[in-house]
Design a protein around this motif. Structure first.
Motif, mmCIF file in Angstrom:
data_model
loop_
_atom_site.group_PDB
_atom_site.id
_atom_site.type_symbol
_atom_site.label_atom_id
_atom_site.label_comp_id
_atom_site.label_asym_id
_atom_site.label_seq_id
_atom_site.Cartn_x
_atom_site.Cartn_y
_atom_site.Cartn_z
ATOM 1 N N GLY A 40 0.692 -1.310 0.094
ATOM 2 C CA GLY A 40 -0.264 0.204 -0.029
ATOM 3 C C GLY A 40 0.585 1.231 -0.064
ATOM 4 N N VAL A 41 -0.254 2.183 -0.595
ATOM 5 C CA VAL A 41 1.336 3.383 -0.539
ATOM 6 C C VAL A 41 0.213 4.944 -0.541
ATOM 7 C CG1 VAL A 41 2.783 2.628 -2.620
ATOM 8 C CG2 VAL A 41 0.301 3.837 -3.066
ATOM 9 N N GLN A 42 0.548 5.822 0.151
ATOM 10 C CA GLN A 42 -0.699 7.165 -0.001
ATOM 11 C C GLN A 42 -0.289 8.203 -0.430
ATOM 12 O OE1 GLN A 42 -1.768 8.055 4.271
ATOM 13 N NE2 GLN A 42 0.135 8.848 5.086
ATOM 14 N N ARG A 43 -1.272 9.429 -0.212
ATOM 15 C CA ARG A 43 -0.311 10.688 -1.567
ATOM 16 C C ARG A 43 -1.413 11.131 -0.288
ATOM 17 N NH1 ARG A 43 2.747 7.639 -3.075
ATOM 18 N NH2 ARG A 43 3.825 7.665 -5.203
ATOM 19 N N ILE A 44 -0.766 12.127 0.330
ATOM 20 C CA ILE A 44 -1.730 12.975 1.100
ATOM 21 C C ILE A 44 -1.876 14.392 -0.223
ATOM 22 C CG2 ILE A 44 -1.831 14.552 3.011
ATOM 23 C CD1 ILE A 44 -0.203 12.235 3.986
ATOM 24 N N GLY A 45 -3.218 14.693 0.195
ATOM 25 C CA GLY A 45 -3.315 16.206 -0.160
ATOM 26 C C GLY A 45 -4.974 16.547 -0.215
ATOM 27 N N ALA A 46 -5.680 17.450 -0.265
ATOM 28 C CA ALA A 46 -7.438 18.135 -0.506
ATOM 29 C C ALA A 46 -7.738 17.465 -1.353
ATOM 30 C CB ALA A 46 -7.167 19.127 -0.715
ATOM 31 N N ALA A 47 -8.504 16.993 -1.888
ATOM 32 C CA ALA A 47 -9.763 16.476 -3.121
ATOM 33 C C ALA A 47 -9.638 16.931 -3.929
ATOM 34 C CB ALA A 47 -10.818 15.959 -2.657
ATOM 35 N N LEU A 48 -9.503 18.735 -3.541
ATOM 36 C CA LEU A 48 -9.915 19.725 -4.592
ATOM 37 C C LEU A 48 -8.744 19.916 -5.802
ATOM 38 C CD1 LEU A 48 -11.293 22.731 -3.164
ATOM 39 C CD2 LEU A 48 -12.439 21.299 -5.091
ATOM 40 N N ASP A 49 -7.761 19.843 -4.892
ATOM 41 C CA ASP A 49 -6.270 19.685 -5.287
ATOM 42 C C ASP A 49 -4.661 18.940 -5.742
ATOM 43 O OD1 ASP A 49 -5.965 22.533 -5.073
ATOM 44 O OD2 ASP A 49 -5.361 21.909 -3.209
ATOM 45 N N LEU A 50 -5.729 17.483 -5.359
ATOM 46 C CA LEU A 50 -4.985 16.205 -5.743
ATOM 47 C C LEU A 50 -4.976 15.937 -7.159
ATOM 48 C CD1 LEU A 50 -4.008 13.528 -4.514
ATOM 49 C CD2 LEU A 50 -5.999 12.308 -4.480
ATOM 50 N N PRO A 51 -3.481 15.932 -7.557
ATOM 51 C CA PRO A 51 -3.440 15.234 -8.744
ATOM 52 C C PRO A 51 -3.889 14.072 -9.454
ATOM 53 C CG PRO A 51 -1.446 16.182 -7.811
ATOM 54 C CD PRO A 51 -2.290 15.934 -6.459
ATOM 55 N N ALA A 52 -4.164 13.382 -9.938
ATOM 56 C CA ALA A 52 -4.405 12.670 -11.206
ATOM 57 C C ALA A 52 -3.977 11.691 -10.945
ATOM 58 C CB ALA A 52 -5.318 13.012 -12.354
ATOM 59 N N ALA A 53 -2.906 12.023 -11.349
ATOM 60 C CA ALA A 53 -1.187 11.380 -11.277
ATOM 61 C C ALA A 53 -1.546 10.300 -9.492
ATOM 62 C CB ALA A 53 -0.154 11.499 -11.326
ATOM 63 N N ASP A 54 -1.590 10.882 -8.466
ATOM 64 C CA ASP A 54 -1.632 10.324 -7.551
ATOM 65 C C ASP A 54 -2.797 9.807 -7.088
ATOM 66 O OD1 ASP A 54 0.737 12.414 -6.648
ATOM 67 O OD2 ASP A 54 -0.139 13.498 -5.647
ATOM 68 N N TRP A 55 -3.613 10.034 -7.545
ATOM 69 C CA TRP A 55 -4.941 9.474 -7.571
ATOM 70 C C TRP A 55 -4.804 8.197 -7.481
ATOM 71 C CZ3 TRP A 55 -9.986 9.183 -5.565
ATOM 72 C CH2 TRP A 55 -10.669 8.368 -6.000
ATOM 73 N N ASP A 56 -4.041 7.935 -9.469
ATOM 74 C CA ASP A 56 -3.912 7.059 -9.985
ATOM 75 C C ASP A 56 -3.167 5.400 -9.036
ATOM 76 O OD1 ASP A 56 -5.189 7.132 -12.106
ATOM 77 O OD2 ASP A 56 -4.013 8.071 -13.297
ATOM 78 N N VAL A 57 -1.037 6.714 -8.855
ATOM 79 C CA VAL A 57 -0.931 5.440 -8.177
ATOM 80 C C VAL A 57 -1.127 4.981 -6.291
ATOM 81 C CG1 VAL A 57 0.609 7.325 -6.499
ATOM 82 C CG2 VAL A 57 1.706 5.287 -7.202
ATOM 83 N N VAL A 58 -2.014 5.628 -6.059
ATOM 84 C CA VAL A 58 -2.613 4.521 -5.099
ATOM 85 C C VAL A 58 -4.038 4.053 -5.561
ATOM 86 C CG1 VAL A 58 -4.687 5.546 -3.006
ATOM 87 C CG2 VAL A 58 -2.160 6.817 -4.111
ATOM 88 N N LEU A 59 -4.654 4.507 -6.386
ATOM 89 C CA LEU A 59 -5.702 2.949 -6.503
ATOM 90 C C LEU A 59 -4.804 1.954 -6.861
ATOM 91 C CD1 LEU A 59 -8.782 3.661 -5.392
ATOM 92 C CD2 LEU A 59 -7.535 5.506 -5.675
ATOM 93 N N ASP A 60 -3.792 2.485 -8.236
ATOM 94 C CA ASP A 60 -3.380 1.344 -9.099
ATOM 95 C C ASP A 60 -2.706 -0.392 -7.497
ATOM 96 O OD1 ASP A 60 -4.428 2.388 -11.210
ATOM 97 O OD2 ASP A 60 -2.198 3.173 -12.027
ATOM 98 N N THR A 61 -2.396 0.319 -6.826
ATOM 99 C CA THR A 61 -1.469 -0.425 -5.515
ATOM 100 C C THR A 61 -2.475 -0.818 -4.517
ATOM 101 O OG1 THR A 61 0.757 1.487 -5.917
ATOM 102 C CG2 THR A 61 0.502 -0.044 -4.207
#
Length: 252
Positions: free
Chosen positions: A88-109
């Motif tokens: 597992g991994v995580q990327r911290i950040g407000a939903a308004l500002d979260l980069p799509a790439a961060d979303w992808d790496v967390v969900l993909d992992t």
């Protein structure tokens, strides 16, 4: 002894679980992305008492690599009787500002990777009866309280863990006919490298401790104890589709 596969075994909870199960007498396959971490974790598992320990480097986001890794486990240790999904991994950040790439790496992992590993492990359990283990086998996914209770700044992580809880339940229903039990463990913050991404922020450790009735963080040993329970056919042989929270009373 039966074989257990632990993903994310190079560091954090996965590493603690791998060493603990090795000490219990399991043959342990450690899966992870970083060879140096895996080699160190494998030595730790051997020192804990593991007789047969193998480390396999794999990116759980890669379906072909996952299939190859589980084929290696089967060849070296035999088909698994158990699987603990901990990568597992995580990327911290407000939903308004979260980069799509961060979303992808967390969900993909955390979610797709978990699915690929659960699928590969279950296929071996179905095909070969869990390596002689009583029943078809047992799978435990390491989820999180963040997947059950909203935590600001964790949109991707929380979504991935909520999805993992539901994936656990669906697989439990589908694979029950094969004798495979599928459960999840949902700890609160654990003092690991991943947890310290939050805990080391100013004031966060004290704030979180104030939310936990037992007034301490979860430890890797707390999570290991829950995993041991769920893998134990004598203690939990009729438990499947459950998410066991290890949170010191946080959700109470």
């Amino acid at each position: 002894m039966p074989t257990v596969v632990v993903t994310g075994a190079g560091r954090g909870l996965g590493r603690a679980v791998a060493s603990g199960l090795a000490a219990d007498g399991w043959d342990v396959a450690l899966l992870g992305r970083t060879p140096e971490d895996l080699d160190s974790a494998a030595r730790e598992a051997e020192e804990a008492g593991g007789i047969r320990v193998v480390a396999v480097t794999v990116d759980v986001r890669d379906s072909a690599a996952v299939e190859a890794a589980f084929a290696t486990v089967r060849r070296v240790l035999g088909p698994p009787a158990a699987l603990v999904v901990s990568a597992g991994v995580q990327r911290i950040g407000a939903a308004l500002d979260l980069p799509a790439a961060d979303w992808d790496v967390v969900l993909d992992t955390n979610l797709t990777g978990a699915f690929l590993c659960m699928q590969a492990g279950a296929r071996l359990m179905v095909g070969e009866g869990g390596g002689g283990h009583a029943g078809g086998g047992s799978i435990v996914a390491i989820a999180s309280v963040a997947g059950l209770t909203a935590v600001a700044g964790r949109a991707a992580y929380a979504a991935s863990k909520a999805g993992l809880v539901m994936l656990t339940r669906v697989c439990a229903v589908e694979w029950a006919e094969h004798g495979i039990r599928v459960n999840a463990v949902a700890p609160t913050f654990v003092d690991t490298d991943l947890g310290r991404q939050t805990l080391d922020c100013p004031g966060e450790r004290e704030r979180i401790l104030g939310l936990i009735p037992l007034r301490r963080l979860a430890t890797p040993q707390d999570v290991l104890g829950a995993v041991r329970f769920l893998l134990d056919e004598r203690a939990a042989g009729f438990v499947t589709g459950e998410c066991l929270t290890v949170d010191g009373g946080l959700r109470a």
